[in-house]
Design a protein around this motif. Structure first.
Motif, PDB file in Angstrom:
ATOM      1  N   PHE A 355       2.100  13.890  -1.875  1.00 18.58           N
ATOM      2  CA  PHE A 355       1.226  13.015  -1.038  1.00 18.58           C
ATOM      3  C   PHE A 355       0.089  12.676  -2.219  1.00 18.58           C
ATOM      4  O   PHE A 355      -0.371  13.761  -2.831  1.00 18.58           O
ATOM      5  CB  PHE A 355       0.542  13.480   0.233  1.00 18.58           C
ATOM      6  CG  PHE A 355       1.729  13.253   1.255  1.00 18.58           C
ATOM      7  CD1 PHE A 355       2.032  12.078   1.925  1.00 18.58           C
ATOM      8  CD2 PHE A 355       2.129  14.189   1.596  1.00 18.58           C
ATOM      9  CE1 PHE A 355       2.884  11.849   2.833  1.00 18.58           C
ATOM     10  CE2 PHE A 355       3.144  14.388   2.501  1.00 18.58           C
ATOM     11  CZ  PHE A 355       3.600  13.230   3.139  1.00 18.58           C
ATOM     12  N   ILE A 356      -0.210  11.384  -2.572  1.00 20.55           N
ATOM     13  CA  ILE A 356      -1.046  11.326  -3.590  1.00 20.55           C
ATOM     14  C   ILE A 356      -2.012  10.214  -3.365  1.00 20.55           C
ATOM     15  O   ILE A 356      -1.814   9.064  -2.937  1.00 20.55           O
ATOM     16  CB  ILE A 356      -0.457  11.013  -4.909  1.00 20.55           C
ATOM     17  CG1 ILE A 356      -1.096  11.041  -6.139  1.00 20.55           C
ATOM     18  CG2 ILE A 356       0.591   9.685  -4.887  1.00 20.55           C
ATOM     19  CD1 ILE A 356      -0.274  11.148  -7.675  1.00 20.55           C
ATOM     20  N   SER A 357      -3.409  10.267  -3.654  1.00 17.74           N
ATOM     21  CA  SER A 357      -4.400   9.161  -3.541  1.00 17.74           C
ATOM     22  C   SER A 357      -4.867   8.900  -5.066  1.00 17.74           C
ATOM     23  O   SER A 357      -5.352   9.547  -5.672  1.00 17.74           O
ATOM     24  CB  SER A 357      -5.538   9.427  -2.698  1.00 17.74           C
ATOM     25  OG  SER A 357      -5.087   9.718  -1.264  1.00 17.74           O
ATOM     26  N   ASP A 358      -4.634   7.277  -5.360  1.00 19.03           N
ATOM     27  CA  ASP A 358      -5.098   7.121  -6.818  1.00 19.03           C
ATOM     28  C   ASP A 358      -5.869   5.746  -6.433  1.00 19.03           C
ATOM     29  O   ASP A 358      -5.792   5.085  -5.428  1.00 19.03           O
ATOM     30  CB  ASP A 358      -3.899   6.739  -7.576  1.00 19.03           C
ATOM     31  CG  ASP A 358      -3.058   5.645  -7.326  1.00 19.03           C
ATOM     32  OD1 ASP A 358      -3.448   4.437  -7.200  1.00 19.03           O
ATOM     33  OD2 ASP A 358      -1.687   5.861  -6.698  1.00 19.03           O
ATOM     34  N   PRO A 373      -2.714   8.118   1.383  1.00 16.55           N
ATOM     35  CA  PRO A 373      -1.438   6.788   2.157  1.00 16.55           C
ATOM     36  C   PRO A 373      -0.545   7.628   2.682  1.00 16.55           C
ATOM     37  O   PRO A 373       0.048   8.665   2.623  1.00 16.55           O
ATOM     38  CB  PRO A 373      -0.803   6.520   0.870  1.00 16.55           C
ATOM     39  CG  PRO A 373      -1.760   6.867  -0.394  1.00 16.55           C
ATOM     40  CD  PRO A 373      -2.120   7.960   0.042  1.00 16.55           C
ATOM     41  N   ARG A 374      -0.172   6.714   3.785  1.00 18.85           N
ATOM     42  CA  ARG A 374       0.928   7.277   4.820  1.00 18.85           C
ATOM     43  C   ARG A 374       2.422   6.860   3.808  1.00 18.85           C
ATOM     44  O   ARG A 374       3.075   5.924   4.356  1.00 18.85           O
ATOM     45  CB  ARG A 374       1.034   6.749   6.152  1.00 18.85           C
ATOM     46  CG  ARG A 374      -0.320   7.264   6.971  1.00 18.85           C
ATOM     47  CD  ARG A 374      -0.147   6.512   8.369  1.00 18.85           C
ATOM     48  NE  ARG A 374       0.960   6.952   9.079  1.00 18.85           N
ATOM     49  CZ  ARG A 374       1.586   6.235  10.000  1.00 18.85           C
ATOM     50  NH1 ARG A 374       0.856   5.293  10.590  1.00 18.85           N
ATOM     51  NH2 ARG A 374       2.387   6.615  10.755  1.00 18.85           N
ATOM     52  N   LEU A 375       2.521   7.675   2.894  1.00 18.18           N
ATOM     53  CA  LEU A 375       3.824   7.622   2.214  1.00 18.18           C
ATOM     54  C   LEU A 375       5.187   7.742   3.148  1.00 18.18           C
ATOM     55  O   LEU A 375       5.192   8.627   3.839  1.00 18.18           O
ATOM     56  CB  LEU A 375       3.776   8.314   0.815  1.00 18.18           C
ATOM     57  CG  LEU A 375       2.694   8.281   0.226  1.00 18.18           C
ATOM     58  CD1 LEU A 375       3.032   9.271  -1.207  1.00 18.18           C
ATOM     59  CD2 LEU A 375       2.565   6.828  -0.460  1.00 18.18           C
ATOM     60  N   GLY A 376       6.164   7.214   2.940  1.00 19.04           N
ATOM     61  CA  GLY A 376       7.455   7.505   3.586  1.00 19.04           C
ATOM     62  C   GLY A 376       7.405   7.137   5.046  1.00 19.04           C
ATOM     63  O   GLY A 376       8.183   7.526   5.962  1.00 19.04           O
ATOM     64  N   ALA A 387       7.015   6.215  -2.351  1.00 17.52           N
ATOM     65  CA  ALA A 387       6.733   5.917  -0.896  1.00 17.52           C
ATOM     66  C   ALA A 387       8.059   5.776  -0.231  1.00 17.52           C
ATOM     67  O   ALA A 387       8.118   5.511   0.849  1.00 17.52           O
ATOM     68  CB  ALA A 387       5.555   4.752  -0.984  1.00 17.52           C
ATOM     69  N   HIS A 388       9.128   5.146  -1.149  1.00 18.68           N
ATOM     70  CA  HIS A 388      10.405   4.382  -0.421  1.00 18.68           C
ATOM     71  C   HIS A 388      11.223   5.733  -0.664  1.00 18.68           C
ATOM     72  O   HIS A 388      12.534   5.388  -0.091  1.00 18.68           O
ATOM     73  CB  HIS A 388      10.682   3.293  -1.071  1.00 18.68           C
ATOM     74  CG  HIS A 388       9.678   2.176  -1.107  1.00 18.68           C
ATOM     75  ND1 HIS A 388       9.373   1.552   0.135  1.00 18.68           N
ATOM     76  CD2 HIS A 388       8.738   1.665  -2.029  1.00 18.68           C
ATOM     77  CE1 HIS A 388       8.246   0.831  -0.042  1.00 18.68           C
ATOM     78  NE2 HIS A 388       7.988   0.883  -1.231  1.00 18.68           N
TER      79      HIS A 388
END
Length: 576
Positions: A355-358, A373-376, A387-388
């Motif tokens: 998980f990464i916040s940029d 971010p709510r990745l995935g 994310a996908h």
């Protein structure tokens, strides 16, 4: 060696998540594209870490070194799928070793430089490693000699390879390799005949667990590439990047955060570690580094130190990755305002959580310091391609139901192209760590956060596991407790982590003595750990004495209650 089932390989290949190019294919492309470009640079203080003066290699020079090293390893019996233990500092030899292993198709199992004989014999036996690649000494530790000492206790171990002066007997030197034309030709033929694929296991890294013994995490080349996309995309890396690697290249931060992005972008990699602040600051300025990794405590300290800020040229730096402990919004905002440097917030694990916040996805500094971010999650779009490539969900630890409401902590579970296939040779455990839908149960607690009317962020809350994270290094309480329980003065013991502004956490040994009239000092504990050849970083910094440990009705130690007792009774602790 391929551990993933064919159905999974076919699915992720068809979706375009997994490719066919190996990491060594990427390296060869880089050599062809920019043979004279600077590829890798040693730490400026190399001579204080190990033997030899600092080195600098172009891609073409690096290829020559890699081919010679791989030919030498092949000549000495190393073959595809052989497991090779590695203990090296962050010098160019680490890059040479990884690339040579990739060319051969062997499997690397890298050890932190803090590991000692106890870890050597345990992990080399567990993996049935065939060889070790190391230095004659790392800092003040006679590394090669210690590996030679434990060799007789590891039946699978054939050869100890080492760079450096004062080579011990029964070790093979990697300095000044003299390879004949026939040796090189044979190596070329062997490598050409190997069926290396991007789905082969590249590494078995090590992660501490509450069970005591470190767990082996096998990861394929494709899985490493997927995880590396997070850094590449968040940092907007280009071929002009100058990456300054401050994290040991033995786990997620060093491999997915630096090594693989370096191969993906054909850029320059500057090596650094163990951490030394003056050297770090000088490397930023002299090498014109554009991106680096640094723990939150260091970024806070530097931002508060006007002497550092005035004396260091940060003008080349675009972004800095950080994580492992919560970030300060003040710090994230301060680096941007003073120097235009973006702080990127990372949360990752060897098992594949990424998980990464940029600044592109979360431009607000306060939000980026606290949220991911709510990745995935379907329906939410983010700039990073990962994310996908995987799915994520939060599950109630009591009911097992998926949490969709905000503000309700639950266990993070992940599934997808970055996630490992299961712990090395631990089938019973692997049946427990994946749920019925194939999601990996991370043991990390997150909650969903709503902002601007959308439930689009995650926030890290804590851990269901008892791991202590000291300066970004995981410490297993169970492993430390196991040793201390054998101390002749100790009747009962439990290890808890205490908050620390600089290191994130420090370990405290909560001890019940066998004889109330006796004493036990930190110095005695230090000597006990050293006598049993345990890594120094596992030694508790504090000791707290109790008449008995708090336990629940079924006899389990109440760690949270114990931790609170210790924090409330600071005067009863001994400090190292």
């Amino acid at each position: 060696m391929i551990l993933a089932d064919q159905k999974k390989i076919d699915e992720y290949t068809a979706k375009g998540y997994w490719g066919t190019k190996t990491l060594y294919d990427l390296f060869l492309e880089n050599v062809r594209n920019k043979p004279t470009a600077l590829a890798a640079v040693d730490p400026l203080n190399r001579e204080a870490i190990c033997s030899g003066a600092p080195q600098r290699f172009t891609y073409g020079q690096l290829q020559g070194k890699v081919e010679k090293l791989s030919a030498f390893l092949l000549k000495n019996g190393i073959r595809k799928d052989d497991i090779i233990g590695i203990q090296l500092p962050n010098t160019v030899e680490m890059l040479l070793t990884y690339l040579a292993i990739l060319r051969i198709g062997a499997i690397a199992t890298p050890f932190p430089v803090q590991y000692r004989k106890h870890e050597y014999r345990t992990l080399l036996n567990f993996t049935e490693a065939k060889a070790v690649i190391t230095m004659t000494h790392i800092l003040k530790h006679d590394t090669a000699k210690d590996f030679v000492d434990v060799k007789q206790e590891v039946s699978s171990l054939h050869t100890i390879f080492a760079w450096g002066d004062n080579l011990p007997e029964d070790a093979v030197s990697l300095d000044d390799l003299d390879m004949s034309h026939e040796d090189v030709q044979l190596a070329n033929e062997i490598c050409a005949s190997n069926k290396n694929t991007a789905n082969d296991i590249f590494t078995i890294c090590w992660t501490s667990g509450t069970e005591g013994t470190p767990k082996g995490v096998p990861r394929t080349q494709n899985e490493w590439i997927i995880s590396a996309y997070a850094s590449v995309d968040a940092g907007a890396f280009t071929e002009d990047e100058v990456l300054l690697n401050t994290f040991p290249m033995v786990n997620m931060a060093g491999i997915a955060g630096m090594f693989v992005p370096w191969l993906l972008k054909n850029c320059t990699l500057i090596m650094h570690h163990p951490f030394d602040l003056p050297t770090f600051l000088k490397q930023i300025a002299t090498e014109r580094a554009t991106y680096t990794l640094a723990p939150p405590a260091l970024l806070n300290t530097m931002l508060n130190n006007e002497d550092i800020l005035k004396s260091t040229d940060f003008s080349s730096m675009r972004a800095i990755g950080s994580g492992s402990t919560p970030l300060s919004p003040w710090m994230v905002k301060g680096w941007n305002e003073k120097f235009g440097i973006s702080i990127i917030n990372y949360f990752g694990s060897n098992e594949g959580a990424t998980f990464i916040s940029d600044p592109r996805d979360i431009p607000d500094a306060e939000q980026r310091a606290n949220y991911f971010p709510r990745l995935g999650v379907r329906g939410l779009e983010w700039t990073t391609r990962i994310a996908h490539y995987f799915e994520s969900k939060i599950v109630d630890t009591e009911t097992g139901k998926t949490i969709t409401k905000t503000g309700m902590p639950g266990e993070m579970r992940i599934k997808g192209a970055s996630v490992f296939p299961g712990y090395w040779r631990q089938e019973d455990l692997n049946h427990e760590i994946f749920d019925e839908d194939g999601f990996f149960c991370t043991g990390d607690l997150f909650e969903i956060i709503e902002k601007d009317g959308e439930a689009k962020f995650y926030r890290f809350v804590g851990r269901t596991k008892e791991i202590i994270i000291r300066g970004g290094v995981n410490i297993s309480p169970g492993e430390v407790e196991y040793l201390l329980q054998s101390h002749p003065k100790v009747a009962d013991v439990s290890i808890v982590g205490l908050p620390d502004k600089l290191m994130g956490e420090k370990a405290c040994a909560c001890v019940v003595l066998k004889n109330a009239d006796e004493t036990l000092t930190i110095e005695e504990i230090i000597q006990y750990f050293k006598a049993h050849d345990y890594a120094i970083y596992k030694i508790p910094e504090y000791i707290h004495f109790l008449e008995e440990l708090p336990r629940n009705p079924v006899g389990k130690i109440m760690k949270f209650h114990l931790k609170q007792l210790v924090m409330d009774s600071a005067e009863e602790r001994q400090e190292a």
